[in-house]
Design an enzyme around this catalytic site. Sequence first.
Site, PDB file in Angstrom:
ATOM      1  N   GLU A 166     -15.086  -5.936 -12.035  1.00 33.26           N
ATOM      2  CA  GLU A 166     -15.929  -5.137 -11.125  1.00 33.26           C
ATOM      3  C   GLU A 166     -15.301  -3.805 -10.749  1.00 33.26           C
ATOM      4  O   GLU A 166     -14.834  -3.608  -9.621  1.00 33.26           O
ATOM      5  CB  GLU A 166     -16.288  -5.949  -9.873  1.00 33.26           C
ATOM      6  CG  GLU A 166     -17.209  -7.096 -10.197  1.00 33.26           C
ATOM      7  CD  GLU A 166     -17.981  -7.618  -8.988  1.00 33.26           C
ATOM      8  OE1 GLU A 166     -17.787  -7.099  -7.874  1.00 33.26           O
ATOM      9  OE2 GLU A 166     -18.803  -8.530  -9.179  1.00 33.26           O
ATOM     10  N   GLU A 365     -19.616 -13.732 -13.945  1.00 36.92           N
ATOM     11  CA  GLU A 365     -19.830 -14.311 -12.614  1.00 36.92           C
ATOM     12  C   GLU A 365     -21.316 -14.393 -12.311  1.00 36.92           C
ATOM     13  O   GLU A 365     -22.087 -13.510 -12.690  1.00 36.92           O
ATOM     14  CB  GLU A 365     -19.187 -13.468 -11.485  1.00 36.92           C
ATOM     15  CG  GLU A 365     -17.692 -13.540 -11.406  1.00 36.92           C
ATOM     16  CD  GLU A 365     -17.109 -12.702 -10.276  1.00 36.92           C
ATOM     17  OE1 GLU A 365     -17.801 -12.509  -9.250  1.00 36.92           O
ATOM     18  OE2 GLU A 365     -15.970 -12.249 -10.421  1.00 36.92           O
TER      19      GLU A 365
HETATM   20  C1  GBH Z   1     -17.692 -10.524  -6.795  1.00 34.85           C
HETATM   21  O1  GBH Z   1     -17.984  -9.500  -5.936  1.00 34.85           O
HETATM   22  C2  GBH Z   1     -16.197 -10.577  -6.961  1.00 34.85           C
HETATM   23  O2  GBH Z   1     -15.786 -10.373  -8.280  1.00 34.85           O
HETATM   24  C3  GBH Z   1     -15.621 -11.834  -6.392  1.00 34.85           C
HETATM   25  O3  GBH Z   1     -14.257 -11.641  -6.179  1.00 34.85           O
HETATM   26  C4  GBH Z   1     -16.375 -12.229  -5.148  1.00 34.85           C
HETATM   27  O4  GBH Z   1     -15.774 -13.275  -4.470  1.00 34.85           O
HETATM   28  C5  GBH Z   1     -17.772 -12.617  -5.569  1.00 34.85           C
HETATM   29  O5  GBH Z   1     -18.360 -11.638  -6.357  1.00 34.85           O
HETATM   30  C6  GBH Z   1     -18.698 -12.973  -4.425  1.00 34.85           C
HETATM   31  O6  GBH Z   1     -18.897 -11.904  -3.571  1.00 34.85           O
HETATM   32  O7  GBH Z   1     -24.169  -3.029  -3.202  1.00 34.85           O
HETATM   33  O8  GBH Z   1     -25.368  -4.638  -1.883  1.00 34.85           O
HETATM   34  O9  GBH Z   1     -24.026  -5.391  -3.696  1.00 34.85           O
HETATM   35  C7  GBH Z   1     -19.324  -9.109  -6.026  1.00 34.85           C
HETATM   36  C8  GBH Z   1     -20.006  -8.885  -4.844  1.00 34.85           C
HETATM   37  C9  GBH Z   1     -20.064  -6.443  -4.845  1.00 34.85           C
HETATM   38  C10 GBH Z   1     -20.676  -7.860  -3.015  1.00 34.85           C
HETATM   39  C11 GBH Z   1     -20.231  -5.253  -3.933  1.00 34.85           C
HETATM   40  C12 GBH Z   1     -20.820  -6.706  -2.138  1.00 34.85           C
HETATM   41  C13 GBH Z   1     -21.461  -4.420  -2.080  1.00 34.85           C
HETATM   42  C14 GBH Z   1     -22.828  -4.493  -1.484  1.00 34.85           C
HETATM   43  N1  GBH Z   1     -19.778  -7.657  -4.109  1.00 34.85           N
HETATM   44  N2  GBH Z   1     -21.216  -5.574  -2.934  1.00 34.85           N
HETATM   45  S1  GBH Z   1     -24.151  -4.359  -2.645  1.00 34.85           S
END
Ligand code: GBH
Length: 459
Positions: A166, A365
């Site tokens: 990511e 994932e």
């Molecule tokens: C992944 O993050 C990670 O790789 C992992 O470590 C984590 O534990 C898992 O997923 C669960 O969260 O723009 O609305 O999506 C991904 C998820 C990405 C969530 C960035 C928050 C920002 C808000 N993250 N996101 S949004």
Amino acid sequence: MQRRFPEGFHWGVATSAYQIEGAWDEDGKGPSIWDTYAHTPGKIRNDENGDLANGHYHRYEEDVALMKGIGTTAYRFSIAWPRIFPTGSGKPNPKGLDFYSRLVDQLLAAGIEPFATLYHWDLPQTLQDKHGGWQSVETAKAFADYAGYVAEQLGDRVKHYFTINEFRSFVEGGYQLVDVKVGGKTIQLGGAPGLRLSDAELKQVRHHAVLGHGLAVQAIRARGPAGTRVGFAENIRVAVPIVDAPEYVAAAEAATRERNAGFMTVMLEGRYTDEYLAEAGGGPRFTDDELDTIASPLDFVGINVYRPGWYVEPADEPPGYREIPINASHPKMQSSWHVLDPEVMYWAPKQMQSIWGSKSIFITENGCATGDVVAEDGKVYDTDRVMFLRACLGQLQRATSEGVPVDGYFLWSAQDNFEWIDGYGNRFGLIYVDFDTLERTPKLSAEWFRAASRANAVV
Ligand code: GBH
């Protein structure tokens, strides 16, 4: 009728080092930016941290046995860079490598194929202090050296590597914190190192991250044994067509390509889009040689798929699509960001194939947090996760049945764990963890996962 997956499909689970290992300062490990960040008051919900986490560093044998028990055939784990190189570069720490070597032996003995991620955000603190982390090309170069070293050392047993997990999350989140008000309290959305760069500076960080990926791909090929395979694991932002009809599908593809310009698109095309370069604020600075490195050929692509990025419909005026805001009442899973639409699991791999011609795709994932509790009989009935998995895998199977080349699925996550700024509150596991006793209990969803893995089908 059983909705089967192709022969040889991998049924995996995923984790990352900082989120499960604990042992943050044991056996010569250096501090990472996440150790520093989580030790800073006010950054993490309830000021929790990963010092102990799931205690996986000492319980890995039990954890491998549990994974085997729930039908896992592949495991995507991450390697903590500061265990291998405590200060990011220089002399390797043999005890750090030894942990992963023992883990890999244990996995192979259990019939589980190891897939190693080399960077899941826990940058050695020294590289942050010395170079400003990914603000400098020096970090990209150090990453390649570390990646090549790991492939050389573990390559006899680990055949699959993901360079970086990511890009978008750690770059945008780490280098451009956002303040949001939640019930009168201000929360800083993002993570380590917790900087607030300008948009142009952020573009340079993105550039160094994808360059680090490309350099690492080359180092892994140069130093790993023949047959070593490598790709990335990116959180693709997917534009979902409102209607499944050719003009909508084309509009969605154009939107996905543009909205992933700084990461996926440049890694797969070797160029930044004109629109990306024309954005206000300018940047990034780059050379043609760097673009070639960034787009080094890959053996597979990995995509993390959780939520739709946008919905789109075609438009007559440029850029040919119109984004539709997600309704406030749209269903969500437990995490505040987790907008629910299982069809994204169909469109994401489908678009990897249609936009970039991907020939081997892993879902690195997919999963959700749910409000799990231990019932009186000692079991955990996460019916909402079962619903989520059945729906998402149903859409993935729809893609493979149409010939989209998906070779495996990694569920996030094997166990409940440290969910970054949400601390231990948001449980993503197939296995429940009591964070007082560290006792593990497979949930109802683990039963579903085992049945699906055994049948190689949506069950
Ligand atoms: C992944 O993050 C990670 O790789 C992992 O470590 C984590 O534990 C898992 O997923 C669960 O969260 O723009 O609305 O999506 C991904 C998820 C990405 C969530 C960035 C928050 C920002 C808000 N993250 N996101 S949004």
